[in-house]
Design an enzyme around this catalytic site. Structure first.
Site, PDB file in Angstrom:
ATOM      1  N   GLY A  11      42.619  37.336  45.552  1.00  0.00           N
ATOM      2  CA  GLY A  11      42.843  39.113  45.032  1.00  0.00           C
ATOM      3  C   GLY A  11      43.897  39.281  44.027  1.00  0.00           C
ATOM      4  O   GLY A  11      45.082  38.408  43.898  1.00  0.00           O
ATOM      5  N   ARG A  72      37.435  33.527  41.926  1.00  0.00           N
ATOM      6  CA  ARG A  72      37.772  32.858  42.821  1.00  0.00           C
ATOM      7  C   ARG A  72      36.683  31.207  42.778  1.00  0.00           C
ATOM      8  O   ARG A  72      35.894  31.629  41.920  1.00  0.00           O
ATOM      9  CB  ARG A  72      37.105  33.496  44.039  1.00  0.00           C
ATOM     10  N   ASP A 103      46.196  33.063  50.704  1.00  0.00           N
ATOM     11  CA  ASP A 103      45.911  31.948  51.926  1.00  0.00           C
ATOM     12  C   ASP A 103      45.210  31.082  51.622  1.00  0.00           C
ATOM     13  O   ASP A 103      44.995  29.488  51.881  1.00  0.00           O
ATOM     14  CB  ASP A 103      45.459  32.257  53.380  1.00  0.00           C
ATOM     15  N   THR A 126      49.499  38.534  47.476  1.00  0.00           N
ATOM     16  CA  THR A 126      48.634  39.033  47.650  1.00  0.00           C
ATOM     17  C   THR A 126      49.434  40.990  48.100  1.00  0.00           C
ATOM     18  O   THR A 126      50.302  40.768  48.684  1.00  0.00           O
ATOM     19  CB  THR A 126      47.779  38.239  48.963  1.00  0.00           C
ATOM     20  N   ASP A 128      48.119  42.503  50.870  1.00  0.00           N
ATOM     21  CA  ASP A 128      48.022  42.505  52.366  1.00  0.00           C
ATOM     22  C   ASP A 128      49.467  42.603  53.490  1.00  0.00           C
ATOM     23  O   ASP A 128      49.230  42.518  54.575  1.00  0.00           O
ATOM     24  CB  ASP A 128      46.848  41.477  52.470  1.00  0.00           C
ATOM     25  N   ASP A 130      50.191  39.558  54.157  1.00  0.00           N
ATOM     26  CA  ASP A 130      49.405  39.296  55.978  1.00  0.00           C
ATOM     27  C   ASP A 130      50.161  37.554  55.813  1.00  0.00           C
ATOM     28  O   ASP A 130      49.589  36.367  56.587  1.00  0.00           O
ATOM     29  CB  ASP A 130      48.259  39.320  55.897  1.00  0.00           C
ATOM     30  N   ARG A 172      41.474  44.285  55.755  1.00  0.00           N
ATOM     31  CA  ARG A 172      40.523  43.371  56.506  1.00  0.00           C
ATOM     32  C   ARG A 172      40.375  42.149  57.279  1.00  0.00           C
ATOM     33  O   ARG A 172      39.909  42.959  58.692  1.00  0.00           O
ATOM     34  CB  ARG A 172      39.590  42.514  55.577  1.00  0.00           C
ATOM     35  N   GLU A 223      40.534  48.656  56.932  1.00  0.00           N
ATOM     36  CA  GLU A 223      39.118  48.942  56.680  1.00  0.00           C
ATOM     37  C   GLU A 223      38.738  47.555  57.867  1.00  0.00           C
ATOM     38  O   GLU A 223      37.388  47.537  58.315  1.00  0.00           O
ATOM     39  CB  GLU A 223      39.045  48.743  55.016  1.00  0.00           C
ATOM     40  N   ARG A 247      37.790  64.600  56.754  1.00  0.00           N
ATOM     41  CA  ARG A 247      36.848  64.049  55.852  1.00  0.00           C
ATOM     42  C   ARG A 247      37.536  63.117  55.558  1.00  0.00           C
ATOM     43  O   ARG A 247      38.346  62.675  56.232  1.00  0.00           O
ATOM     44  CB  ARG A 247      37.137  65.202  54.300  1.00  0.00           C
TER      45      ARG A 247
END
Ligand code: ATP
Length: 323
Positions: A11, A72, A103, A126, A128, A130, A172, A223, A247
């Site tokens: 990503g 990818r 990763d 990234t 994230d 992570d 994720r 998410e 909402r």
């Protein structure tokens, strides 16, 4: 080292361009010819490899995305694909590669290195955050700022209408974006994949907010939270509290784009520079990160095996401050 290739993979993340720029400029500083490999491993396999000039990286430090593009690539999972990649590295006489990604990118690099012994260095790119072995990844800070800006706007509306907003952010498998952005926007609750979500506890929290006459309430949901995404959480809350005017907002891909923050530009510049220095010093098969503001080197095998853990102090802080 006479020629070094650089690519971005997985990503995209804001700051990738700044990292490429730092790699290219450090190469020229050391009389090395840098090569851009387009679309990550796909470009390596297809030979989409081109020499870069210093001017190619002018005026990109402030741009989101990646001018080398990202992809990818299924073929890199196969031995034949990796053989093609190796053939191209030899054809273009690349002495080392800088891979900017996450990763998966480093897992691919580790396998490739074990088969062909091509010097590889990885940079954590990234949103994230992570990756094990670095306090921050390139793109995380910008993504956080994007989330904060969006949720601050949502808060205005939530406040004006005494509403509950359930906001879904990216993550994720990891709650880094949710946790830090949640603290920064003063969220009433933060739901992350790393901890079990109990809807009854969430409802109790929201009810105590109502009792305390809060004008608005924001719940940040990663998410990948076990309760489901924001819509699922909203449904479950509605079952307990049918009177809530709630909402849902899914922030989605706006979190990936945009001009990198100062922190990401500086981080990317430091890491890009360190990547070339590491290759010159024969440090290879490693991810370069920052820990306690110092450049660190961690083998791909470790970076891909371990998971970065959420900071327990920050989880506690979020809990305390949301009262
Ligand atoms: P992000 O964190 O943004 O998802 P990532 O680097 O983890 O970034 P992936 O799509 O998982 O993104 O991996 C990028 C690429 O790395 C894949 O498209 C593939 O080409 C290569 N790759 C990933 N895992 C492997 C593997 N086990 N073997 C060979 N190549 C791999």
């Amino acid at each position: 080292m006479k020629k070094i290739g650089v690519f971005t993979s997985g990503g995209d993340a804001p700051g990738m361009n700044a990292a490429i720029r730092a790699v290219v400029r450090t190469c020229f500083y050391n009389n090395i010819q840098p090569y851009g490999i387009y679309e990550g491993y796909k470009g390596l396999i297809e030979g989409d490899i081109h020499p870069l000039t210093s001017k190619d990286v002018s005026n990109i430090i402030q741009r989101g995305g990646t001018f080398l593009k990202s992809a990818r690539c299924k073929e890199f999972h196969t031995k034949e694909g990796r053989q093609e990649a190796y053939n191209n590295i030899k054809k273009y006489e690349l002495d080392g590669i800088v891979a900017i990604g996450g990763d998966g990118t480093f897992t691919g690099a580790k396998i490739f290195n074990s088969e062909f012994s091509i010097p590889f260095v990885g940079l954590p790119g990234t949103i994230d955050n992570d990756l094990f072995g670095t306090d921050y990844t390139i793109g995380y800070d910008t993504a956080l700022n994007t989330v904060i800006e969006a949720v601050d706007k949502i808060r205005d509306t939530a406040n004006s209408h005494n509403r509950l907003f359930i906001v879904e952010v990216m993550g994720r498998d990891a709650g880094f974006i949710a946790l830090r952005s949640g603290i920064a926007v003063g969220a009433e609750a933060i739901l992350v994949p790393e901890t079990q979500t109990y809807i009854n506890e969430l409802v109790t929290k929201l009810e105590s907010g109502t009792k305390n006459h809060k004008n608005s309430m924001i719940v940040i949901v990663a998410e990948g939270d076990d309760a489901g995404g924001a819509y699922k959480v909203a449904e479950k809350v509605k079952e307990h509290c049918p009177n809530y005017d709630s909402r849902v907002t899914i922030l989605g891909h706006i979190q990936r784009g945009g001009s990198p923050s100062a922190m990401d530009r500086v981080l990317a510049s430091r890491l890009g520079n360190a990547a070339v220095d590491a290759l010159l010093a024969n440090k290879t098969n490693i991810m370069i990160g920052v820990v306690n503001n110092e450049i660190t080197y961690i083998p791909f095998s470790k970076a891909t095996k371990h998971h970065q853990k959420l900071n327990a102090d920050l989880l506690k802080l979020a809990e305390v401050l949301s009262f």
